[in-house]
Design an enzyme around this catalytic site. Structure first.
Site, PDB file in Angstrom:
ATOM      1  N   VAL A  11       0.826  -1.206   0.000  1.00 51.95           N
ATOM      2  CA  VAL A  11       0.000   0.000   0.000  1.00 51.95           C
ATOM      3  C   VAL A  11       0.866   1.263   0.000  1.00 51.95           C
ATOM      4  O   VAL A  11       0.660   2.173  -0.813  1.00 51.95           O
ATOM      5  CB  VAL A  11      -0.961  -0.023   1.216  1.00 51.95           C
ATOM      6  CG1 VAL A  11      -1.634   1.331   1.413  1.00 51.95           C
ATOM      7  CG2 VAL A  11      -2.005  -1.100   1.025  1.00 51.95           C
ATOM      8  N   ASP A  30      10.503   3.372   5.718  1.00 50.44           N
ATOM      9  CA  ASP A  30      10.304   2.017   6.223  1.00 50.44           C
ATOM     10  C   ASP A  30      11.408   1.704   7.219  1.00 50.44           C
ATOM     11  O   ASP A  30      12.515   2.232   7.107  1.00 50.44           O
ATOM     12  CB  ASP A  30      10.301   0.983   5.092  1.00 50.44           C
ATOM     13  CG  ASP A  30       9.482  -0.247   5.448  1.00 50.44           C
ATOM     14  OD1 ASP A  30       8.343  -0.370   4.966  1.00 50.44           O
ATOM     15  OD2 ASP A  30       9.982  -1.081   6.250  1.00 50.44           O
ATOM     16  N   THR A  86      -1.284  -4.326   9.546  1.00 48.54           N
ATOM     17  CA  THR A  86      -2.177  -4.600  10.689  1.00 48.54           C
ATOM     18  C   THR A  86      -2.550  -6.084  10.611  1.00 48.54           C
ATOM     19  O   THR A  86      -3.688  -6.417  10.285  1.00 48.54           O
ATOM     20  CB  THR A  86      -3.444  -3.716  10.630  1.00 48.54           C
ATOM     21  OG1 THR A  86      -3.991  -3.768   9.301  1.00 48.54           O
ATOM     22  CG2 THR A  86      -3.148  -2.293  11.012  1.00 48.54           C
ATOM     23  N   ASN A 251     -16.754 -15.922  -9.258  1.00 47.41           N
ATOM     24  CA  ASN A 251     -16.015 -17.031  -9.860  1.00 47.41           C
ATOM     25  C   ASN A 251     -15.807 -18.115  -8.801  1.00 47.41           C
ATOM     26  O   ASN A 251     -15.091 -17.891  -7.833  1.00 47.41           O
ATOM     27  CB  ASN A 251     -14.649 -16.575 -10.372  1.00 47.41           C
ATOM     28  CG  ASN A 251     -14.778 -15.498 -11.431  1.00 47.41           C
ATOM     29  OD1 ASN A 251     -15.729 -15.527 -12.227  1.00 47.41           O
ATOM     30  ND2 ASN A 251     -13.880 -14.549 -11.428  1.00 47.41           N
ATOM     31  N   CYS A 260      -5.483  -9.585   2.755  1.00 48.47           N
ATOM     32  CA  CYS A 260      -6.598  -8.772   3.272  1.00 48.47           C
ATOM     33  C   CYS A 260      -7.862  -9.543   3.648  1.00 48.47           C
ATOM     34  O   CYS A 260      -8.314  -9.440   4.785  1.00 48.47           O
ATOM     35  CB  CYS A 260      -6.935  -7.695   2.262  1.00 48.47           C
ATOM     36  SG  CYS A 260      -5.618  -6.484   2.115  1.00 48.47           S
ATOM     37  N   LYS A 263      -7.812 -11.855   6.833  1.00 45.66           N
ATOM     38  CA  LYS A 263      -7.503 -11.054   8.034  1.00 45.66           C
ATOM     39  C   LYS A 263      -8.636 -10.062   8.337  1.00 45.66           C
ATOM     40  O   LYS A 263      -9.015  -9.903   9.507  1.00 45.66           O
ATOM     41  CB  LYS A 263      -6.180 -10.325   7.765  1.00 45.66           C
ATOM     42  CG  LYS A 263      -5.988  -8.993   8.399  1.00 45.66           C
ATOM     43  CD  LYS A 263      -4.632  -8.426   8.081  1.00 45.66           C
ATOM     44  CE  LYS A 263      -4.646  -7.259   7.126  1.00 45.66           C
ATOM     45  NZ  LYS A 263      -5.362  -6.075   7.555  1.00 45.66           N
TER      46      LYS A 263
HETATM   47  N1  LIG Z   1      -1.939  -5.368   0.481  1.00 47.59           N
HETATM   48  C1  LIG Z   1      -3.141  -4.980   0.081  1.00 47.59           C
HETATM   49  O1  LIG Z   1      -3.629  -5.393  -0.958  1.00 47.59           O
HETATM   50  C2  LIG Z   1      -3.931  -3.996   0.901  1.00 47.59           C
HETATM   51  C3  LIG Z   1      -5.055  -3.372   0.330  1.00 47.59           C
HETATM   52  C4  LIG Z   1      -5.778  -2.469   1.081  1.00 47.59           C
HETATM   53  C5  LIG Z   1      -5.423  -2.212   2.396  1.00 47.59           C
HETATM   54  N2  LIG Z   1      -4.353  -2.852   2.945  1.00 47.59           N
HETATM   55  C6  LIG Z   1      -3.978  -2.522   4.322  1.00 47.59           C
HETATM   56  O2  LIG Z   1      -2.892  -1.605   4.273  1.00 47.59           O
HETATM   57  C7  LIG Z   1      -1.983  -1.862   5.365  1.00 47.59           C
HETATM   58  C8  LIG Z   1      -0.603  -2.166   4.818  1.00 47.59           C
HETATM   59  O3  LIG Z   1      -0.682  -3.349   4.068  1.00 47.59           O
HETATM   60  P1  LIG Z   1       0.535  -3.871   3.168  1.00 47.59           P
HETATM   61  O4  LIG Z   1       0.047  -5.065   2.454  1.00 47.59           O
HETATM   62  O5  LIG Z   1       1.076  -2.722   2.401  1.00 47.59           O
HETATM   63  O6  LIG Z   1       1.565  -4.286   4.318  1.00 47.59           O
HETATM   64  P2  LIG Z   1       3.070  -4.762   4.151  1.00 47.59           P
HETATM   65  O7  LIG Z   1       3.300  -5.719   5.226  1.00 47.59           O
HETATM   66  O8  LIG Z   1       3.332  -5.120   2.732  1.00 47.59           O
HETATM   67  O9  LIG Z   1       3.898  -3.421   4.458  1.00 47.59           O
HETATM   68  C9  LIG Z   1       3.965  -2.798   5.695  1.00 47.59           C
HETATM   69  C10 LIG Z   1       5.309  -2.103   5.788  1.00 47.59           C
HETATM   70  O10 LIG Z   1       5.348  -1.316   6.982  1.00 47.59           O
HETATM   71  C11 LIG Z   1       6.669  -1.347   7.491  1.00 47.59           C
HETATM   72  N3  LIG Z   1       6.676  -0.940   8.889  1.00 47.59           N
HETATM   73  C12 LIG Z   1       6.165  -1.584   9.960  1.00 47.59           C
HETATM   74  N4  LIG Z   1       6.381  -0.875  11.086  1.00 47.59           N
HETATM   75  C13 LIG Z   1       7.027   0.254  10.718  1.00 47.59           C
HETATM   76  C14 LIG Z   1       7.546   1.380  11.430  1.00 47.59           C
HETATM   77  N5  LIG Z   1       7.421   1.488  12.761  1.00 47.59           N
HETATM   78  N6  LIG Z   1       8.174   2.347  10.737  1.00 47.59           N
HETATM   79  C15 LIG Z   1       8.324   2.242   9.397  1.00 47.59           C
HETATM   80  N7  LIG Z   1       7.867   1.207   8.662  1.00 47.59           N
HETATM   81  C16 LIG Z   1       7.223   0.217   9.317  1.00 47.59           C
HETATM   82  C17 LIG Z   1       7.086  -2.794   7.270  1.00 47.59           C
HETATM   83  O11 LIG Z   1       8.494  -2.936   7.306  1.00 47.59           O
HETATM   84  C18 LIG Z   1       6.497  -3.067   5.889  1.00 47.59           C
HETATM   85  O12 LIG Z   1       7.424  -2.782   4.851  1.00 47.59           O
HETATM   86  C19 LIG Z   1      -2.607  -3.007   6.154  1.00 47.59           C
HETATM   87  O13 LIG Z   1      -3.392  -2.478   7.185  1.00 47.59           O
HETATM   88  C20 LIG Z   1      -3.491  -3.693   5.130  1.00 47.59           C
HETATM   89  O14 LIG Z   1      -4.557  -4.378   5.725  1.00 47.59           O
HETATM   90  C21 LIG Z   1      -3.582  -3.727   2.218  1.00 47.59           C
END
Ligand SMILES: NC(=O)c1ccc[n+]([C@@H]2O[C@H](COP(=O)([O-])OP(=O)(O)OC[C@H]3O[C@@H](n4cnc5c(N)ncnc54)[C@H](O)[C@@H]3O)[C@@H](O)[C@H]2O)c1
Length: 462
Positions: A11, A30, A86, A251, A260, A263
């Protein structure tokens, strides 16, 4: 605008890069030092169509920067996005530790008015929670606003979704912050829906739970189809023509996965539990999904008396095509089960093999070409609807296989055509009987114990 994005995962990286593309000055943060070093050199931690070119271009044009310092990022920006993970706790509860940690760090570094935008998927009440944490950590009195802006991008089409999404949701009580966010998003020309923070936070969970339920619903219809001779692809087409229902997410297959849906569905159940509310529909959505994942195993059990030593090829490891994300992919449960039963496993995926190796510590033989993985197999399990699988030469597959069992977990092939080519073909929710011509609807209803053999009717395993 000067913007920082904390958390450079799926994201954060997509959001940061796309906002740079429309002319903003972006700093992505990050805590993973290696990830940041790689990104500075244009090396991406994920696969996402169109992202690499855009990232390299925006780095080159000095609009996209990377750092591990939250402090620097907070100072740099007027708008700070929180996009950290999360994940679920073991009990399904939402783990807020990354969000809490970031909120504390933002609080310590806040030096002037800023807008903190929560993009992570978080429980209702998190805007207040983040604001309280920031307030507690402030080193001096400064104004700030926290707002909710849930993310709806889909892995595999994340860039496109960011530029052409159905809607942008903003949950805010601050007119000033709402106006700035509207200004930021105006170039995307999308419908912006502004509401209160609690509703915005719930919109995200409700949307994902609804879509997951639509998938489990069609999978249950698929199970009924198998018992009646109906074809779920036809049923879904007929249902989808109704605009109130729509054709998407109908589908039938081996269930949903990814970072997502599982969870967020569990998260919403927990949100309900904490409010003394039993969210029955989505509990069943999850349960149906767990059972659906095992469908290929049930089919194999009916075809092989014992899976020990049976050579199985898994085609597709990701939970959906066009991503390298294997988090909660049905393939993981299926492969674990195959291993438990002693099957010999070969696997191929266009881009997720390295990710799979990190997660699945099993004796799996990985291949870099589908046909090599298929050669000498007793059964092929197609688990992801990658485009390249649709283009495979099925005659070649047939010539390479030992026994020609083909279990199509995503219904990408046509049953009749595959059977005509000599496969023991099984889809999801289609006529799985090998001998349709002689198997009447009455025969299909014969209880399993009274059937002459499992071949009397493919529906026997239900
Ligand atoms: N992946 C998806 O398709 C998607 C879609 C919509 C919403 N979301 C939501 O968006 C959020 C992020 O999802 P994601 O898939 O991108 O997660 P991810 O695990 O791919 O990325 C999270 C990043 O945050 C970094 N991080 C954690 N703690 C940190 C800190 N204290 N300081 C700096 N960086 C830190 C981690 O190192 C990691 O690179 C989640 O809540 C998820 O539910 C995800």
């Amino acid at each position: 605008m000067k913007i920082s994005v904390i958390g450079t995962g799926y994201v954060g990286l997509v959001t940061g890069t796309c906002l740079a593309e429309i002319g903003n000055d972006i700093t992505c943060v990050d805590k993973d030092h290696k990830k940041i070093e790689n990104l500075k050199n244009g090396i991406l931690p994920i696969y996402e169509a169109h992202l690499e070119d855009m990232l390299i271009r925006n780095i080159g044009e000095n609009r996209l920067h990377f750092t591990t310092s939250v402090e620097d990022a907070v100072r740099h920006a007027t708008i700070i996005f929180i996009a950290v993970g999360t994940p679920s706790h073991e009990n399904g509860d939402i783990d807020m530790s990354q969000v809490d940690e970031v909120a504390g760090e933002i609080g310590k570094s806040l030096d002037a008015y800023k807008i903190i935008v929560n993009k992570s998927t978080v429980p209702v009440g998190s805007v207040k929670r983040v604001a309280e944490i920031i307030q507690r950590h402030l080193k001096r009195e400064v104004e700030f606003d926290v707002i909710s802006n849930p993310e709806f991008l889909r892995e595999g089409s994340a860039v496109l979704d960011t530029f052409q999404g159905d809607r942008i949701v903003i949950g805010s009580t601050s007119k000033k912050a709402t106006k700035i966010l509207h200004d930021l998003y105006r170039p995307l020309k999308q419908k912006i829906f502004t509401t209160d923070p609690e509703s915005a936070e719930l919109i995200k969970y409700a949307s994902n739970a609804f879509l997951a339920t639509k998938i489990s619903f069609i999978n249950e219809i698929a199970n009924i189809c198998e018992k009646t001779g109906a074809n779920v692809n036809e049923v879904a087409k007929g249902m989808g023509l109704d605009k109130r229902i729509g054709e998407k997410f109908l589908n039938a297959g081996i269930g949903f996965g990814g970072a997502c849906f599982p969870k967020d569905v569990k998260g919403l159940i927990k949100i309900g539990e904490k409010l003394n509310y039993d969210f029955r529909i989505i509990r069943e959505t999850l349960q149906v999904n767990e059972e659906q994942k095992m469908k290929p195993i049930m089919i194999l059990d009916n075809l092989f008396p014992d899976l020990r030593g049976v050579q199985i090829t898994v085609l597709g490891l990701t939970f959906k095509p066009d991503t390298d994300d294997i988090r909660e992919a049905p393939s993981l449960d299926i492969i674990n089960e195959l291993h438990k039963r002693g099957a010999k496993i070969k696997a191929y995926d266009p881009i997720a093999i390295e990710n799979a190796k990190r997660v699945l510590k099993l004796p799996i033989h990985y291949f870099h070409e589908a046909y090599d993985a298929i050669a000498g197999s007793d059964a092929v399990l197609l688990l992801t609807e990658w485009k390249e699988f649709k283009e495979l030469n099925v005659r070649k597959i047939r010539s390479l296989m030992n026994r020609r069992v083909f279990i199509d977990g995503r219904n990408i092939f046509e049953a009749k055509a595959m059977r005509a080519k000599g496969f023991e073909y099984y889809g999801i929710g289609i006529d799985n009987c090998q001998f349709t011509a002689i198997c009447s609807i009455e025969e299909r209803m014969i209880p399993i114990e009274n059937q002459k053999s499992h071949h009397t009717c493919g529906r026997a395993w239900n």
